[in-house]
Write an enzyme that holds these catalytic residues in place. Structure first.
Site, PDB file in Angstrom:
ATOM      1  N   GLY A 160      16.809  33.283  41.624  1.00 54.26           N
ATOM      2  CA  GLY A 160      17.422  34.540  41.223  1.00 54.26           C
ATOM      3  C   GLY A 160      18.901  34.523  41.552  1.00 54.26           C
ATOM      4  O   GLY A 160      19.531  33.461  41.638  1.00 54.26           O
ATOM      5  N   ARG A 161      19.470  35.706  41.785  1.00 59.23           N
ATOM      6  CA  ARG A 161      20.916  35.792  42.027  1.00 59.23           C
ATOM      7  C   ARG A 161      21.331  34.966  43.242  1.00 59.23           C
ATOM      8  O   ARG A 161      22.306  34.219  43.187  1.00 59.23           O
ATOM      9  CB  ARG A 161      21.315  37.259  42.230  1.00 59.23           C
ATOM     10  CG  ARG A 161      21.058  38.160  41.036  1.00 59.23           C
ATOM     11  CD  ARG A 161      21.501  39.580  41.367  1.00 59.23           C
ATOM     12  NE  ARG A 161      21.158  40.528  40.319  1.00 59.23           N
ATOM     13  CZ  ARG A 161      20.026  41.226  40.293  1.00 59.23           C
ATOM     14  NH1 ARG A 161      19.128  41.064  41.261  1.00 59.23           N
ATOM     15  NH2 ARG A 161      19.782  42.083  39.307  1.00 59.23           N
ATOM     16  N   ILE A 162      20.590  35.106  44.346  1.00 54.47           N
ATOM     17  CA  ILE A 162      20.984  34.392  45.561  1.00 54.47           C
ATOM     18  C   ILE A 162      20.738  32.902  45.409  1.00 54.47           C
ATOM     19  O   ILE A 162      21.577  32.075  45.790  1.00 54.47           O
ATOM     20  CB  ILE A 162      20.249  34.958  46.788  1.00 54.47           C
ATOM     21  CG1 ILE A 162      20.670  36.415  47.026  1.00 54.47           C
ATOM     22  CG2 ILE A 162      20.556  34.120  48.028  1.00 54.47           C
ATOM     23  CD1 ILE A 162      19.895  37.116  48.122  1.00 54.47           C
ATOM     24  N   ARG A 182       9.506  31.361  38.879  1.00 56.39           N
ATOM     25  CA  ARG A 182       8.401  31.847  38.048  1.00 56.39           C
ATOM     26  C   ARG A 182       8.590  31.460  36.584  1.00 56.39           C
ATOM     27  O   ARG A 182       7.624  31.234  35.862  1.00 56.39           O
ATOM     28  CB  ARG A 182       8.267  33.366  38.182  1.00 56.39           C
ATOM     29  CG  ARG A 182       7.608  33.797  39.480  1.00 56.39           C
ATOM     30  CD  ARG A 182       7.536  35.292  39.607  1.00 56.39           C
ATOM     31  NE  ARG A 182       8.851  35.898  39.763  1.00 56.39           N
ATOM     32  CZ  ARG A 182       9.076  37.175  39.987  1.00 56.39           C
ATOM     33  NH1 ARG A 182       8.068  38.024  40.052  1.00 56.39           N
ATOM     34  NH2 ARG A 182      10.297  37.631  40.137  1.00 56.39           N
ATOM     35  N   SER A 183       9.845  31.371  36.149  1.00 59.49           N
ATOM     36  CA  SER A 183      10.126  30.932  34.782  1.00 59.49           C
ATOM     37  C   SER A 183      11.410  30.107  34.785  1.00 59.49           C
ATOM     38  O   SER A 183      12.254  30.248  35.678  1.00 59.49           O
ATOM     39  CB  SER A 183      10.263  32.126  33.830  1.00 59.49           C
ATOM     40  OG  SER A 183      11.282  33.001  34.280  1.00 59.49           O
ATOM     41  N   ALA A 241      15.120  34.248  53.475  1.00 57.33           N
ATOM     42  CA  ALA A 241      14.543  35.199  52.525  1.00 57.33           C
ATOM     43  C   ALA A 241      13.582  36.165  53.211  1.00 57.33           C
ATOM     44  O   ALA A 241      13.930  37.307  53.494  1.00 57.33           O
ATOM     45  CB  ALA A 241      13.848  34.447  51.388  1.00 57.33           C
ATOM     46  N   ARG A 242      12.359  35.703  53.488  1.00 56.91           N
ATOM     47  CA  ARG A 242      11.334  36.528  54.110  1.00 56.91           C
ATOM     48  C   ARG A 242      10.569  35.706  55.133  1.00 56.91           C
ATOM     49  O   ARG A 242      10.133  34.583  54.845  1.00 56.91           O
ATOM     50  CB  ARG A 242      10.356  37.062  53.052  1.00 56.91           C
ATOM     51  CG  ARG A 242      10.956  38.082  52.093  1.00 56.91           C
ATOM     52  CD  ARG A 242      11.209  39.406  52.795  1.00 56.91           C
ATOM     53  NE  ARG A 242      11.805  40.393  51.886  1.00 56.91           N
ATOM     54  CZ  ARG A 242      13.108  40.587  51.739  1.00 56.91           C
ATOM     55  NH1 ARG A 242      13.959  39.831  52.429  1.00 56.91           N
ATOM     56  NH2 ARG A 242      13.563  41.506  50.926  1.00 56.91           N
ATOM     57  N   GLU A 271       9.701  40.313  63.683  1.00 60.67           N
ATOM     58  CA  GLU A 271      11.073  40.708  64.025  1.00 60.67           C
ATOM     59  C   GLU A 271      11.034  42.108  64.631  1.00 60.67           C
ATOM     60  O   GLU A 271      10.249  42.947  64.194  1.00 60.67           O
ATOM     61  CB  GLU A 271      11.951  40.707  62.768  1.00 60.67           C
ATOM     62  CG  GLU A 271      12.082  39.344  62.116  1.00 60.67           C
ATOM     63  CD  GLU A 271      12.978  39.377  60.872  1.00 60.67           C
ATOM     64  OE1 GLU A 271      13.679  40.398  60.660  1.00 60.67           O
ATOM     65  OE2 GLU A 271      12.968  38.405  60.113  1.00 60.67           O
ATOM     66  N   HIS A 289      18.491  37.574  61.420  1.00 57.20           N
ATOM     67  CA  HIS A 289      18.373  38.336  60.171  1.00 57.20           C
ATOM     68  C   HIS A 289      19.708  39.004  59.838  1.00 57.20           C
ATOM     69  O   HIS A 289      19.811  40.231  59.734  1.00 57.20           O
ATOM     70  CB  HIS A 289      17.254  39.380  60.270  1.00 57.20           C
ATOM     71  CG  HIS A 289      16.739  39.789  58.917  1.00 57.20           C
ATOM     72  ND1 HIS A 289      15.445  40.212  58.707  1.00 57.20           N
ATOM     73  CD2 HIS A 289      17.341  39.848  57.699  1.00 57.20           C
ATOM     74  CE1 HIS A 289      15.272  40.521  57.428  1.00 57.20           C
ATOM     75  NE2 HIS A 289      16.415  40.302  56.799  1.00 57.20           N
ATOM     76  N   GLY A 291      21.870  38.007  57.092  1.00 55.27           N
ATOM     77  CA  GLY A 291      22.395  37.498  55.834  1.00 55.27           C
ATOM     78  C   GLY A 291      23.492  38.344  55.233  1.00 55.27           C
ATOM     79  O   GLY A 291      24.440  37.829  54.637  1.00 55.27           O
TER      80      GLY A 291
END
Length: 324
Positions: A160-162, A182-183, A241-242, A271, A289, A291
């Site tokens: 994606g954007r990041i 995903r695509s 990310a996560r 966290e 965390h 970013g």
């Protein structure tokens, strides 16, 4: 301020420029000295009766919390991209509009990801510790060698954007860009990167793997013992990310065994109290965390949240609504 100024409360003090804007354009109580708990935020909502609430990830709103909101609350604006702290289904079921703050933090998150890539590959945590605790002898030719980043194969999960911003930065290090998404992206966004339809096909080709995907809907980690084992021995894992994307027990095993040379982590399964065994490993470079933690980006996030509140109050299209 005009008598029709939108009425709002916030769960935490915003950055100075945003607080100045609140004072001039909105009707609001003084900012809290410390971030409010959910219970305190609900109490303030019933006392002040706002139309909108601005929250951060430190003040979650679960289903029971949403049910306890006064009927006057018609909008919740979160100063974040992530929505894990909000029960969107419960909010939308009550007819409460939600907004978040995407886009404005893309560059800072990509910058931090590159820092993690460089630091984990070049053993920055170990170098820092050595100098701070007592560097008493010169290092020999074969002592504490890291891995060169230039020219390596970088696997990106989530383009994606990041992810795309990280790819642009990595090209400055002459890295070969691989990605799983995903695509597949159109050629102009792919910019020569190699697409893999499955994660399993990409992992064996990654010298460095960086994660930029949302958490899986199933809640299962994306990187577990099986998928970590598919990376080449000596690979580096980066996660900004996560925390839920990585099985930390499996990551600890991979780092201890030498299957992974290192890891750069900004997010964790728990966290703000991450696994002490994980963060204590010498080959793990950690940040808390952060970013989006620059003055420019956090200010832009606060301002976007206020833009959304102002647009909603005026009956206009919000810049960044979260759809049901």
């Amino acid at each position: 301020m005009p008598s029709t100024a939108p009425r709002l409360i916030r769960s935490a003090r915003l950055l100075d420029a945003a607080e100045a804007r609140i004072a001039s354009e909105f009707t609001a109580p003084p900012p809290p000295q410390n971030a409010l708990t959910t219970e305190a935020l609900l109490a303030l909502a019933h006392e002040y009766l706002p139309a909108a609430m601005i929250v951060t990830h430190t003040t979650p709103l679960r289903a029971a919390d949403v049910a306890a909101l006064p009927d006057c609350v018609k909008m919740v604006a979160t100063v974040s991209v992530g929505l894990d702290h909000l029960d969107l289904a419960a909010l939308h079921a009550r007819g409460i509009t939600v907004s978040n703050t995407p886009d404005v933090l893309t560059d800072c998150n990509a910058d931090l990801s590159m820092m993690l890539i460089l630091a984990a590959s070049r053993r920055a945590a170990e170098y820092f510790t050595l100098v701070k605790t007592g560097w008493t002898r010169p290092l020999g030719l074969s002592d504490m060698l890291g891995q060169r980043v230039t020219g390596k194969r970088l696997g990106i999960v989530g383009m994606g954007r990041i992810g795309q911003a990280v790819a642009r930065r990595a090209r400055g290090f002459d890295m070969d860009i691989l990605y799983h998404n995903r695509s597949r992206l159109p050629p102009e966004l792919e910019a020569g990167a190699t697409y893999y339809a499955t994660l399993e096909d990409m992992l064996p080709h990654c010298d460095i793997l960086t994660l930029h995907a949302p958490a899986q809907s199933s809640g299962a980690p994306l990187m577990d013992a099986r998928t970590l084992a598919l990376l080449p021995r000596g690979a580096v894992l980066v996660n900004a990310a996560r925390g839920k994307l990585v099985d930390e027990a499996a990551l600890i095993d991979a780092l201890r065994s030498g299957h992974l040379a290192g890891a750069g982590l900004d997010v964790y399964q728990h966290e703000p109290d991450p696994n002490p065994t994980l963060v204590g490993l010498p080959n793990v470079f950690t940040t808390p965390h952060t970013g989006s933690a620059t003055v420019e980006t956090r200010t832009a996030m606060c301002m976007l949240a206020l833009d959304n509140v102002a647009a909603f109050a005026a009956g206009q299209t919000m810049p960044s609504p979260v759809k049901a």
